[in-house]
Design an enzyme around this catalytic site. Structure first.
Site, PDB file in Angstrom:
ATOM      1  N   SER A  23     -56.986   8.385   5.286  1.00 53.94           N
ATOM      2  CA  SER A  23     -57.577   7.254   4.565  1.00 53.94           C
ATOM      3  C   SER A  23     -57.063   7.199   3.119  1.00 53.94           C
ATOM      4  O   SER A  23     -55.870   7.019   2.927  1.00 53.94           O
ATOM      5  CB  SER A  23     -59.111   7.383   4.662  1.00 53.94           C
ATOM      6  N   ASP A  55     -59.933  -0.660  13.506  1.00 55.37           N
ATOM      7  CA  ASP A  55     -60.265  -0.072  12.198  1.00 55.37           C
ATOM      8  C   ASP A  55     -60.522  -1.213  11.213  1.00 55.37           C
ATOM      9  O   ASP A  55     -59.617  -2.002  10.928  1.00 55.37           O
ATOM     10  CB  ASP A  55     -59.081   0.807  11.754  1.00 55.37           C
ATOM     11  N   HIS A  75     -62.343   3.544  11.945  1.00 56.97           N
ATOM     12  CA  HIS A  75     -61.680   4.267  10.857  1.00 56.97           C
ATOM     13  C   HIS A  75     -61.825   5.786  10.999  1.00 56.97           C
ATOM     14  O   HIS A  75     -61.303   6.534  10.186  1.00 56.97           O
ATOM     15  CB  HIS A  75     -62.280   3.792   9.523  1.00 56.97           C
TER      16      HIS A  75
HETATM   17  C1  MLT Z   1     -58.622   3.278  -0.093  1.00 58.29           C
HETATM   18  O1  MLT Z   1     -59.287   2.815  -0.995  1.00 58.29           O
HETATM   19  O2  MLT Z   1     -57.736   4.099  -0.271  1.00 58.29           O
HETATM   20  C2  MLT Z   1     -58.911   2.779   1.275  1.00 58.29           C
HETATM   21  O3  MLT Z   1     -59.804   1.721   1.235  1.00 58.29           O
HETATM   22  C3  MLT Z   1     -59.407   3.842   2.180  1.00 58.29           C
HETATM   23  C4  MLT Z   1     -60.696   4.413   1.677  1.00 58.29           C
HETATM   24  O4  MLT Z   1     -61.760   3.893   2.011  1.00 58.29           O
HETATM   25  O5  MLT Z   1     -60.639   5.397   0.981  1.00 58.29           O
END
Ligand code: MLT
Length: 203
Positions: free
Chosen positions: A102, A152, A183
């Site tokens: 992520s 996702d 996700h």
């Molecule tokens: C991010 O901000 O890098 C993406 O949205 C993934 C997350 O939720 O961290």
């Protein structure tokens, strides 16, 4: 940067750079490093940004909208840290494979987009496109595994395909593995990543 370094039993293996998701720490992905390659050295890093107390690798303006200025600053910071860590722990800076989930996958993708040869390979679990406004530096045959979710809601299937195409255009060899658990990081995708890694980095 706050981190854990664990020296592996096989120093010819790549150093696994573990990059957690939002709200994670450098402890989180250690079990995954162990599943992927228990003999490799591990460098697991904590993101320097806090969002309501949750560690991240760079700021975002809102869900899915990155603060590009901070992304560039933090990507440089991580890249510099990798150099420092390689000197401190005496490993080959050119022999690093990132494994990020992520937000951690997004900073790993950002290393690929901003620096040529920063990584020897990458396992990106539920990544997004870090930047659309710059050309990805040539990355001939760079091995990249993307673990993605058909459903996702944070990293959409369309964005996954867009990222794979951007990296392939730069010459990378991209394998995309799909699951349908949103996700979430799931066991089947870790197993698939492990198989992929074995094929790429062990003989
Ligand atoms: C991010 O901000 O890098 C993406 O949205 C993934 C997350 O939720 O961290």
């Amino acid at each position: 940067m706050k981190h854990i370094f664990k020296k592996g039993t096989d120093e010819t293996k790549p150093v696994l750079l573990m990059l957690h998701g939002t709200g994670g720490t450098e402890e989180d992905l250690l079990p995954i490093a162990n599943m992927i390659d228990p003999t490799a050295s591990v460098l697991s890093v904590r993101g320097n940004v806090l969002e309501h107390g949750m560690p991240r690798f760079f700021r975002r303006l809102q869900e899915g909208v990155f603060d590009l200025e901070d992304l560039v600053f933090r990507t440089n910071e991580l890249n510099d840290f990798l150099e420092e860590a390689a000197n401190k722990y005496s490993f080959d800076r050119k022999n690093i494979v990132a494994i990020g989930y992520s937000n951690g996958a997004n900073i790993a993708g950002s290393l690929l987009v901003h620096f040529q040869y920063s990584l020897k390979g990458a396992i990106l679990l539920h990544p997004m496109v870090p930047r659309r406004d710059i050309e990805v530096p040539e990355a001939a045959n760079l091995p990249v595994f993307i673990g993605a979710g058909t459903n996702d809601l944070i990293c959409s299937a369309e964005e996954t395909i867009e990222l794979a195409e951007l990296l392939e255009k730069a010459g990378a060899n991209v394998d995309v593995h799909w699951e349908s658990f949103g996700h979430q990081l799931t066991r089947p995708e870790i197993d698939a990543a492990k198989e992929w890694y074995k094929h790429q980095f062990t003989t």
